[in-house]
Design a protein around this motif. Sequence first.
Motif, mmCIF file in Angstrom:
data_model
loop_
_atom_site.group_PDB
_atom_site.id
_atom_site.type_symbol
_atom_site.label_atom_id
_atom_site.label_comp_id
_atom_site.label_asym_id
_atom_site.label_seq_id
_atom_site.Cartn_x
_atom_site.Cartn_y
_atom_site.Cartn_z
ATOM 1 N N THR A 7 22.597 -15.722 -15.454
ATOM 2 C CA THR A 7 23.000 -17.028 -14.933
ATOM 3 C C THR A 7 24.457 -17.346 -15.240
ATOM 4 O O THR A 7 25.030 -18.237 -14.625
ATOM 5 C CB THR A 7 22.112 -18.142 -15.500
ATOM 6 O OG1 THR A 7 22.187 -18.113 -16.929
ATOM 7 C CG2 THR A 7 20.673 -17.994 -15.045
ATOM 8 N N ASP A 11 28.808 -14.845 -9.654
ATOM 9 C CA ASP A 11 28.129 -14.641 -8.369
ATOM 10 C C ASP A 11 26.604 -14.713 -8.490
ATOM 11 O O ASP A 11 25.883 -14.258 -7.607
ATOM 12 C CB ASP A 11 28.553 -13.310 -7.756
ATOM 13 C CG ASP A 11 28.176 -12.114 -8.629
ATOM 14 O OD1 ASP A 11 27.844 -12.302 -9.822
ATOM 15 O OD2 ASP A 11 28.220 -10.984 -8.109
ATOM 16 N N GLU A 13 24.373 -17.168 -8.166
ATOM 17 C CA GLU A 13 23.646 -17.868 -7.091
ATOM 18 C C GLU A 13 23.498 -16.982 -5.856
ATOM 19 O O GLU A 13 22.413 -16.884 -5.283
ATOM 20 C CB GLU A 13 24.349 -19.175 -6.727
ATOM 21 C CG GLU A 13 24.151 -20.281 -7.741
ATOM 22 C CD GLU A 13 22.721 -20.800 -7.803
ATOM 23 O OE1 GLU A 13 22.013 -20.786 -6.779
ATOM 24 O OE2 GLU A 13 22.320 -21.215 -8.900
ATOM 25 N N ALA A 14 24.574 -16.350 -5.453
ATOM 26 C CA ALA A 14 24.536 -15.502 -4.255
ATOM 27 C C ALA A 14 23.619 -14.301 -4.465
ATOM 28 O O ALA A 14 22.820 -13.954 -3.583
ATOM 29 C CB ALA A 14 25.943 -15.045 -3.885
ATOM 30 N N ARG A 15 23.724 -13.659 -5.620
ATOM 31 C CA ARG A 15 22.883 -12.487 -5.886
ATOM 32 C C ARG A 15 21.416 -12.871 -6.004
ATOM 33 O O ARG A 15 20.530 -12.145 -5.548
ATOM 34 C CB ARG A 15 23.368 -11.773 -7.144
ATOM 35 C CG ARG A 15 24.722 -11.102 -6.943
ATOM 36 C CD ARG A 15 25.226 -10.393 -8.165
ATOM 37 N NE ARG A 15 24.321 -9.319 -8.521
ATOM 38 C CZ ARG A 15 24.160 -8.852 -9.749
ATOM 39 N NH1 ARG A 15 24.844 -9.362 -10.753
ATOM 40 N NH2 ARG A 15 23.321 -7.872 -9.991
ATOM 41 N N THR A 17 19.928 -15.499 -4.585
ATOM 42 C CA THR A 17 19.474 -15.833 -3.234
ATOM 43 C C THR A 17 19.197 -14.565 -2.435
ATOM 44 O O THR A 17 18.192 -14.470 -1.724
ATOM 45 C CB THR A 17 20.521 -16.703 -2.528
ATOM 46 O OG1 THR A 17 20.687 -17.918 -3.277
ATOM 47 C CG2 THR A 17 20.101 -17.052 -1.116
ATOM 48 N N ALA A 18 20.080 -13.575 -2.565
ATOM 49 C CA ALA A 18 19.875 -12.306 -1.859
ATOM 50 C C ALA A 18 18.610 -11.611 -2.355
ATOM 51 O O ALA A 18 17.846 -11.044 -1.561
ATOM 52 C CB ALA A 18 21.088 -11.406 -2.050
#
Length: 50
Positions: A7, A11, A13-15, A17-18
Amino acid sequence: MPQFLSTTDPDFEARFTALLGAKREDSPDVDHIVAEIIADVRARGDAAVD
């Protein structure tokens, strides 16, 4: 392949979400086999896993 996320990574959040949106394997054969194992354990208890 396992993915390790932190956390504190910029990056994250992007990872994350992916990762949540990634395609996962789905195998009806495995689902059926697992369902049979669970049913056996429910019916016979510990003896099912001996």
